[in-house]
Design an enzyme around this catalytic site. Sequence first.
Site, PDB file in Angstrom:
ATOM      1  N   TYR A 167      21.050 -22.916   2.441  1.00  0.00           N
ATOM      2  CA  TYR A 167      22.109 -23.931   2.590  1.00  0.00           C
ATOM      3  C   TYR A 167      21.566 -25.320   2.262  1.00  0.00           C
ATOM      4  CZ  TYR A 167      24.930 -27.515   4.873  1.00  0.00           C
ATOM      5  OH  TYR A 167      25.630 -28.674   5.133  1.00  0.00           O
TER       6      TYR A 167
ATOM      7  N   HIS B 174      14.081 -21.472  11.071  1.00  0.00           N
ATOM      8  CA  HIS B 174      14.835 -22.428  11.904  1.00  0.00           C
ATOM      9  C   HIS B 174      14.185 -23.818  11.875  1.00  0.00           C
ATOM     10  CE1 HIS B 174      17.013 -22.707  16.098  1.00  0.00           C
ATOM     11  NE2 HIS B 174      17.344 -23.697  15.283  1.00  0.00           N
TER      12      HIS B 174
ATOM     13  N   THR C 193      24.121 -33.945   3.928  1.00  0.00           N
ATOM     14  CA  THR C 193      23.704 -33.561   5.279  1.00  0.00           C
ATOM     15  C   THR C 193      22.283 -34.010   5.586  1.00  0.00           C
ATOM     16  OG1 THR C 193      23.128 -31.621   6.610  1.00  0.00           O
ATOM     17  CG2 THR C 193      23.116 -31.298   4.246  1.00  0.00           C
ATOM     18  N   ASP C 194      22.008 -34.197   6.877  1.00  0.00           N
ATOM     19  CA  ASP C 194      20.624 -34.530   7.278  1.00  0.00           C
ATOM     20  C   ASP C 194      19.678 -33.358   7.053  1.00  0.00           C
ATOM     21  OD1 ASP C 194      21.403 -32.828   9.372  1.00  0.00           O
ATOM     22  OD2 ASP C 194      21.038 -34.281  10.967  1.00  0.00           O
ATOM     23  N   GLU C 195      20.236 -32.167   6.768  1.00  0.00           N
ATOM     24  CA  GLU C 195      19.361 -30.999   6.579  1.00  0.00           C
ATOM     25  C   GLU C 195      18.526 -31.089   5.306  1.00  0.00           C
ATOM     26  OE1 GLU C 195      20.659 -27.172   7.607  1.00  0.00           O
ATOM     27  OE2 GLU C 195      21.847 -27.873   9.297  1.00  0.00           O
TER      28      GLU C 195
ATOM     29  N   GLY D 172      36.702 -32.229   6.626  1.00  0.00           N
ATOM     30  CA  GLY D 172      37.649 -32.719   5.625  1.00  0.00           C
ATOM     31  C   GLY D 172      39.055 -32.865   6.195  1.00  0.00           C
TER      32      GLY D 172
ATOM     33  N   GLY E 164      37.751 -29.672  -0.442  1.00  0.00           N
ATOM     34  CA  GLY E 164      37.246 -28.996   0.757  1.00  0.00           C
ATOM     35  C   GLY E 164      37.870 -29.487   2.050  1.00  0.00           C
TER      36      GLY E 164
ATOM     37  N   LYS F 262      22.499 -27.924  -0.812  1.00  0.00           N
ATOM     38  CA  LYS F 262      23.020 -29.293  -0.630  1.00  0.00           C
ATOM     39  C   LYS F 262      22.095 -30.291  -1.324  1.00  0.00           C
ATOM     40  CE  LYS F 262      26.134 -30.530   1.466  1.00  0.00           C
ATOM     41  NZ  LYS F 262      27.558 -30.719   1.062  1.00  0.00           N
TER      42      LYS F 262
HETATM   43  P1  NAD Z   1      33.695 -26.098   6.580  1.00  0.00           P
HETATM   44  O1  NAD Z   1      32.888 -24.874   6.310  1.00  0.00           O
HETATM   45  O2  NAD Z   1      34.483 -26.192   7.837  1.00  0.00           O
HETATM   46  O3  NAD Z   1      34.724 -26.335   5.370  1.00  0.00           O
HETATM   47  C1  NAD Z   1      34.352 -26.191   4.027  1.00  0.00           C
HETATM   48  C2  NAD Z   1      35.646 -26.209   3.207  1.00  0.00           C
HETATM   49  O4  NAD Z   1      35.274 -26.105   1.814  1.00  0.00           O
HETATM   50  C3  NAD Z   1      36.585 -25.041   3.502  1.00  0.00           C
HETATM   51  O5  NAD Z   1      37.905 -25.506   3.620  1.00  0.00           O
HETATM   52  C4  NAD Z   1      36.438 -24.129   2.283  1.00  0.00           C
HETATM   53  O6  NAD Z   1      37.612 -23.380   1.993  1.00  0.00           O
HETATM   54  C5  NAD Z   1      36.143 -25.147   1.197  1.00  0.00           C
HETATM   55  N1  NAD Z   1      35.431 -24.560   0.049  1.00  0.00           N
HETATM   56  C6  NAD Z   1      34.324 -23.791   0.065  1.00  0.00           C
HETATM   57  N2  NAD Z   1      33.991 -23.434  -1.193  1.00  0.00           N
HETATM   58  C7  NAD Z   1      34.897 -24.015  -2.026  1.00  0.00           C
HETATM   59  C8  NAD Z   1      35.067 -24.043  -3.424  1.00  0.00           C
HETATM   60  N3  NAD Z   1      34.226 -23.381  -4.240  1.00  0.00           N
HETATM   61  N4  NAD Z   1      36.097 -24.748  -3.938  1.00  0.00           N
HETATM   62  C9  NAD Z   1      36.950 -25.420  -3.123  1.00  0.00           C
HETATM   63  N5  NAD Z   1      36.845 -25.416  -1.778  1.00  0.00           N
HETATM   64  C10 NAD Z   1      35.822 -24.725  -1.239  1.00  0.00           C
HETATM   65  O7  NAD Z   1      32.682 -27.322   6.436  1.00  0.00           O
HETATM   66  P2  NAD Z   1      32.520 -28.664   7.262  1.00  0.00           P
HETATM   67  O8  NAD Z   1      31.715 -28.397   8.458  1.00  0.00           O
HETATM   68  O9  NAD Z   1      33.840 -29.302   7.384  1.00  0.00           O
HETATM   69  O10 NAD Z   1      31.611 -29.493   6.247  1.00  0.00           O
HETATM   70  C11 NAD Z   1      32.218 -30.278   5.222  1.00  0.00           C
HETATM   71  C12 NAD Z   1      31.132 -30.936   4.406  1.00  0.00           C
HETATM   72  O11 NAD Z   1      30.321 -31.747   5.257  1.00  0.00           O
HETATM   73  C13 NAD Z   1      30.170 -29.958   3.730  1.00  0.00           C
HETATM   74  O12 NAD Z   1      29.852 -30.462   2.458  1.00  0.00           O
HETATM   75  C14 NAD Z   1      28.940 -29.968   4.627  1.00  0.00           C
HETATM   76  O13 NAD Z   1      27.781 -29.670   3.893  1.00  0.00           O
HETATM   77  C15 NAD Z   1      28.949 -31.393   5.120  1.00  0.00           C
HETATM   78  N6  NAD Z   1      28.354 -31.629   6.437  1.00  0.00           N
HETATM   79  C16 NAD Z   1      28.734 -30.883   7.505  1.00  0.00           C
HETATM   80  C17 NAD Z   1      28.205 -31.177   8.757  1.00  0.00           C
HETATM   81  C18 NAD Z   1      28.603 -30.390   9.991  1.00  0.00           C
HETATM   82  O14 NAD Z   1      27.986 -30.565  11.037  1.00  0.00           O
HETATM   83  N7  NAD Z   1      29.622 -29.555   9.945  1.00  0.00           N
HETATM   84  C19 NAD Z   1      27.290 -32.231   8.910  1.00  0.00           C
HETATM   85  C20 NAD Z   1      26.920 -32.956   7.779  1.00  0.00           C
HETATM   86  C21 NAD Z   1      27.467 -32.660   6.555  1.00  0.00           C
HETATM   87  O1  DAU Z   2      22.785 -31.137  10.556  1.00  0.00           O
HETATM   88  C1  DAU Z   2      23.980 -31.059   9.815  1.00  0.00           C
HETATM   89  C2  DAU Z   2      24.319 -29.608   9.630  1.00  0.00           C
HETATM   90  O2  DAU Z   2      24.741 -29.139  10.902  1.00  0.00           O
HETATM   91  C3  DAU Z   2      25.402 -29.358   8.592  1.00  0.00           C
HETATM   92  O3  DAU Z   2      24.923 -29.776   7.333  1.00  0.00           O
HETATM   93  C4  DAU Z   2      25.765 -27.877   8.554  1.00  0.00           C
HETATM   94  O4  DAU Z   2      26.835 -27.653   7.658  1.00  0.00           O
HETATM   95  C5  DAU Z   2      26.174 -27.442   9.937  1.00  0.00           C
HETATM   96  O5  DAU Z   2      26.404 -26.043   9.942  1.00  0.00           O
HETATM   97  C6  DAU Z   2      25.093 -27.782  10.966  1.00  0.00           C
HETATM   98  O6  DAU Z   2      23.910 -26.954  10.761  1.00  0.00           O
HETATM   99  P1  DAU Z   2      23.054 -26.392  11.992  1.00  0.00           P
HETATM  100  O7  DAU Z   2      22.352 -25.196  11.559  1.00  0.00           O
HETATM  101  O8  DAU Z   2      22.278 -27.480  12.633  1.00  0.00           O
HETATM  102  O9  DAU Z   2      24.287 -26.044  12.994  1.00  0.00           O
HETATM  103  P2  DAU Z   2      24.586 -24.762  13.905  1.00  0.00           P
HETATM  104  O10 DAU Z   2      25.762 -25.116  14.733  1.00  0.00           O
HETATM  105  O11 DAU Z   2      24.600 -23.516  13.147  1.00  0.00           O
HETATM  106  O12 DAU Z   2      23.292 -24.733  14.852  1.00  0.00           O
HETATM  107  C7  DAU Z   2      22.975 -25.845  15.692  1.00  0.00           C
HETATM  108  C8  DAU Z   2      21.697 -25.491  16.472  1.00  0.00           C
HETATM  109  O13 DAU Z   2      21.993 -24.462  17.419  1.00  0.00           O
HETATM  110  C9  DAU Z   2      20.573 -24.957  15.624  1.00  0.00           C
HETATM  111  O14 DAU Z   2      19.336 -25.358  16.193  1.00  0.00           O
HETATM  112  C10 DAU Z   2      20.729 -23.453  15.719  1.00  0.00           C
HETATM  113  C11 DAU Z   2      21.242 -23.271  17.125  1.00  0.00           C
HETATM  114  N1  DAU Z   2      22.170 -22.138  17.346  1.00  0.00           N
HETATM  115  C12 DAU Z   2      23.216 -21.987  16.493  1.00  0.00           C
HETATM  116  C13 DAU Z   2      24.121 -20.969  16.674  1.00  0.00           C
HETATM  117  C14 DAU Z   2      25.291 -20.764  15.733  1.00  0.00           C
HETATM  118  C15 DAU Z   2      21.987 -21.305  18.427  1.00  0.00           C
HETATM  119  O15 DAU Z   2      21.024 -21.462  19.218  1.00  0.00           O
HETATM  120  N2  DAU Z   2      22.886 -20.295  18.618  1.00  0.00           N
HETATM  121  C16 DAU Z   2      23.940 -20.082  17.789  1.00  0.00           C
HETATM  122  O16 DAU Z   2      24.732 -19.142  18.019  1.00  0.00           O
END
Ligand code: NAD
Ligand code: DAU
Length: 340
Positions: free
Chosen positions: A152, A278, A128-130, A18, A12, A156
Amino acid sequence: MTRSLHRILVAGAAGFIGSNFVRHLRRTRPEVEITVLDKLTYAGNLANLADVEGQPGYRFVRGDICDDELVNELASQTDAIVNFAAETHVDRSLMDPFAFLETDVRGTAVLCEAARKHEHEVFLLISTDEVYGDVPEGRSAEDDAFRPRSPYSASKAGGEHVARAYAESFGLPLLVTRGSNNYGPYQYPEKLIPVLITNAIDGLPLPLYNDGSAVRDYLYVEDHCRAIDQVLHEAPLGSVYNIGTGSETTGLQVAEAVLEIMGKPRSLIEFVADRPGHDYRYALDVSRITELGWEPQVTFAEGLERTVRWYQEHHEWWRPLKSGEYWEYYKRNYRPLAGR
Ligand code: NAD
Ligand code: DAU
């Protein structure tokens, strides 16, 4: 303790965190051989890894973590797996839960099975903290119960349960990190901060769900990558780490800060219909990762400023992503606030 790993399969890594992690690892441990496995879904993007492409000790394989034949082949050539691969956007999980169950649960299981079969030294699951669900008061510690509330976060949590079962039943050398909300360069413009920044650049409304009062702990992606590196190389096997800054910021505060940095009017903020189910607050107890010697280095003010500049200077990266399917998703997702 420190462990030295020589050949790491990073799943990923064409996504946001990543790709930042691969860049981090190339900088800090250039001797490590990295194989990236990524399906390149809508969120995966080879442009995120363009600067490491072609380097010795790095290779990219396009494929699915649910493909056990391919995963087994790659696991036979590596000693450790770090799994970032997942469907990651809560709002999309409300539209298509099964894609999340397939990758985040079954895909994780396929990786666990391959790591077990090939006697890997470490399997690090990026969680994730979710998984703790909404936390109206107090802070979530690593041993707290899971209360996921979206497809989601349930997926996870399911992936974590499977990995834990492999550790308990088969001795999988498991590590888990539970990160808070990341932001920074290369984040797909569906998550809050890049939606706000790229919309503000174009003078479009900045959508906030309901009243913008939901609280998150925003973590600069480089700080997250340093923590993951440290857990991977130093944490005792079997441990779980919350990773966050301990700060609390509402969506409205984020939007106001973005507009302030960009010198744009507050009138761009638009309150829209809430996300179903939410979670209004996440808050982590980060004492365990602090004891490991990690602490965040980038303040929210500094990280947001850097992130705004990055999107202002990289139109060629995000503009092509905001087209076609993106706008179909956008129109489906955002609805007017009732009564307006
Ligand atoms: P992202 O959506 O930007 O990237 C996900 C990547 O996984 C993409 O490159 C996608 O092509 C790949 N992928 C999806 N399905 C796949 C499959 N079946 N096989 C191979 N590759 C696949 O995600 P991100 O924000 O970089 O998050 C990365 C990891 O961190 C995730 O596991 C997410 O749950 C976790 N995480 C994200 C956040 C955040 O705030 N973004 C916070 C905490 C944890
Ligand atoms: O907490 C870690 C998680 O953070 C990761 O595990 C997830 O992969 C990542 O997507 C993220 O989840 P959230 O739902 O917290 O992130 P998002 O950016 O979608 O939303 C952040 C906050 O803002 C949430 O309270 C929803 C709100 N929001 C989000 C969007 C996209 C808005 O108010 N407007 C928006 O358009």
